[in-house]
Design a protein around this motif. Structure first.
Motif, mmCIF file in Angstrom:
data_model
loop_
_atom_site.group_PDB
_atom_site.id
_atom_site.type_symbol
_atom_site.label_atom_id
_atom_site.label_comp_id
_atom_site.label_asym_id
_atom_site.label_seq_id
_atom_site.Cartn_x
_atom_site.Cartn_y
_atom_site.Cartn_z
ATOM 1 N N UNK A 157 0.808 -1.225 0.000
ATOM 2 C CA UNK A 157 0.000 0.000 0.000
ATOM 3 C C UNK A 157 0.842 1.276 0.000
ATOM 4 N N UNK A 158 2.147 1.153 0.193
ATOM 5 C CA UNK A 158 2.976 2.328 0.453
ATOM 6 C C UNK A 158 2.927 3.354 -0.671
ATOM 7 N N UNK A 159 2.873 2.904 -1.917
ATOM 8 C CA UNK A 159 2.905 3.835 -3.045
ATOM 9 C C UNK A 159 1.525 4.166 -3.595
ATOM 10 N N UNK A 160 0.492 3.703 -2.889
ATOM 11 C CA UNK A 160 -0.876 4.020 -3.306
ATOM 12 C C UNK A 160 -1.298 5.289 -2.566
ATOM 13 N N UNK A 161 -1.324 6.402 -3.295
ATOM 14 C CA UNK A 161 -1.490 7.716 -2.690
ATOM 15 C C UNK A 161 -2.969 8.110 -2.569
ATOM 16 N N UNK A 162 -3.267 9.127 -1.747
ATOM 17 C CA UNK A 162 -4.644 9.646 -1.703
ATOM 18 C C UNK A 162 -5.149 10.088 -3.076
ATOM 19 N N UNK A 163 -4.266 10.651 -3.903
ATOM 20 C CA UNK A 163 -4.693 11.046 -5.251
ATOM 21 C C UNK A 163 -5.066 9.822 -6.083
ATOM 22 N N UNK A 164 -4.287 8.733 -5.931
ATOM 23 C CA UNK A 164 -4.618 7.493 -6.636
ATOM 24 C C UNK A 164 -5.948 6.940 -6.158
ATOM 25 N N UNK A 165 -6.238 7.083 -4.857
ATOM 26 C CA UNK A 165 -7.524 6.628 -4.328
ATOM 27 C C UNK A 165 -8.671 7.396 -4.971
ATOM 28 N N UNK A 166 -8.541 8.701 -5.090
ATOM 29 C CA UNK A 166 -9.616 9.499 -5.701
ATOM 30 C C UNK A 166 -9.843 9.086 -7.146
ATOM 31 N N UNK A 167 -8.760 8.823 -7.873
ATOM 32 C CA UNK A 167 -8.919 8.378 -9.264
ATOM 33 C C UNK A 167 -9.575 7.003 -9.317
ATOM 34 N N UNK A 168 -9.192 6.134 -8.395
ATOM 35 C CA UNK A 168 -9.763 4.791 -8.373
ATOM 36 C C UNK A 168 -11.248 4.825 -8.028
ATOM 37 N N UNK A 169 -11.633 5.692 -7.100
ATOM 38 C CA UNK A 169 -13.044 5.781 -6.725
ATOM 39 C C UNK A 169 -13.911 6.151 -7.914
ATOM 40 N N UNK A 170 -13.406 7.037 -8.757
ATOM 41 C CA UNK A 170 -14.181 7.452 -9.923
ATOM 42 C C UNK A 170 -14.405 6.300 -10.892
ATOM 43 N N UNK A 171 -13.541 5.260 -10.821
ATOM 44 C CA UNK A 171 -13.683 4.106 -11.711
ATOM 45 C C UNK A 171 -14.379 2.921 -11.034
ATOM 46 N N UNK A 172 -14.724 3.095 -9.765
ATOM 47 C CA UNK A 172 -15.258 1.975 -8.991
ATOM 48 C C UNK A 172 -16.734 1.762 -9.272
ATOM 49 N N UNK A 173 -17.095 0.509 -9.456
ATOM 50 C CA UNK A 173 -18.490 0.126 -9.600
ATOM 51 C C UNK A 173 -18.803 -0.959 -8.581
#
Length: 383
Positions: A157-173
């Protein structure tokens, strides 16, 4: 095997010592329990046990904080607690509800920018869905496995940033309609922590770790519990290899916590009896201590229930609340029964594996505390 007790300031006398309502020697049942747990943790340099049986409280440890260069472990040694962090996130949620800052049925869209919200096709995910693993969200963020592959056995998880989380949420179904299925989700509880910080501080400079400390950890006197990675802790091991300190910057609410046997037993004591903490504990946190253990979901056919994060296994004359956690170097378990007035937490500095029995053993010891009052005797009940 050498057992070390838990009094602050060390164990000048050596041997077995226990904080147990004034007793200077550890009860035999607690020593046997620690031996049993140590046998279930091959590859660990230390195991810590904290247990309540009625009026007795025992805290014992064995081993050192590391195989090379470690200090003797004690009840204040910090361990990574992995998903047991989620139980503290649940307390924070319940405390904020008690304050009136939010409600369990608030939709997550209340706190998220539209561009970052998962696609829901007309349905809505609530905060309660996140806290009961019924949101339908996947276990991990979309695309996470690709980015984490190279560090999977150390710090994925170390390189998974808050910005990456926001981008991932937008793609989450969602994989299921909210409220229809229980699907364990690190993403869901990690998102819950993000939403709680937004609710408390707005969308600006939010910090889950500071919010948790201010609302839950400090009021309960949990001086060795935090999400900090730069404080002394035991060294974690995976198949005998030392692991770096666990980092999970984008989803701290799901697994960034560190704690000690003493602090975890203090937490379980407060859950057993919310009137027990000092009068300085705010009313809202006392309310949360009650609310967090109330059953919310009943699983069909099994009879099992889910509170806010806590799993509940009902029995004819008592309930067992329990949860576990793991990182690449640590395994933890905590459980309690309000009706039987028993609680147990066990921690070790080796990673869970497919053949690991540490959590199973800890659960069975908890069952034995309740069912027979003979903690060293294994129950036939399967976890």
């Amino acid at each position: 095997m050498t057992h070390r007790g838990a009094p602050r300031g060390g164990d000048p006398g050596g041997g077995v010592t226990v904080v147990s309502d004034g007793l200077s020697d550890g009860p035999a049942w607690a020593v046997r329990m620690l031996d049993s747990l140590r046998d279930a943790a091959p590859g660990a340099s230390t195991v810590a046990l904290a247990v309540r049986r009625g009026p007795e409280r025992a805290l014992l440890t064995t081993g050192d904080t590391a195989f090379r260069g470690g200090a003797p472990a004690d009840a204040d040694t910090r361990f990574e607690i992995g998903s047991l962090t989620k139980t503290f996130t649940a307390l924070l949620l319940a405390e904020m509800v008690a304050r009136g800052e939010l409600a369990y049925d608030d939709p997550i869209s209340r706190f998220l920018p539209r561009a970052a919200a998962p696609h829901l096709d007309g349905t809505r995910i609530t905060l309660l869905h996140l806290a009961t693993h019924t949101s339908g969200l996947p276990r991990l963020p979309p695309g996470f496995l690709r980015t984490a592959a190279l560090a999977w056995f150390s710090n994925p998880y170390a390189d998974f940033s808050p910005a990456a989380l926001r981008r991932a949420l937008a793609r989450t179904r969602p994989r299921a309609a909210p409220g229809t299925r229980v699907r364990y989700s690190n993403l869901g509880v990690g998102l819950l922590g993000e939403l709680l910080t937004r609710a408390a501080h707005g969308a600006g400079d939010a910090n889950f770790a500071l919010l948790l400390a201010d609302r839950v950890l400090e009021p309960l006197g949990l001086t060795r519990t935090s999400c900090a990675t730069d404080q002394p802790q035991a060294t974690g091991y995976w198949h005998g290899r030392p692991r770096p300190a666990w980092q999970i910057p984008a989803l701290p609410a799901a697994g960034a916590g560190r704690s000690s046997a003493r602090d975890l037993l203090t937490t379980l004591d407060a859950l057993l009896d919310p009137t027990a903490p000092p009068t300085t504990v705010p009313r809202t946190l006392r309310t949360a201590l009650v609310d967090v253990t109330r059953p919310r979901i009943a699983l069909p056919r099994t009879g099992r229930r889910i509170a806010l994060i806590w799993n509940i296994r009902p029995r004819p004359d008592h309930d067992l609340h329990h949860h576990s956690g793991g990182t690449r170097g640590f395994t933890t378990f905590a459980g309690f029964s309000p009706q039987a007035n028993v609680a147990l937490t066990a921690l070790t500095n080796t990673s869970p594996t497919f053949t690991d029995t540490f959590i199973q053993r800890a659960y069975l010891e908890l069952c034995a505390l309740v069912r027979r009052g003979r903690p060293g005797e294994m129950s036939r009940e399967r976890a």
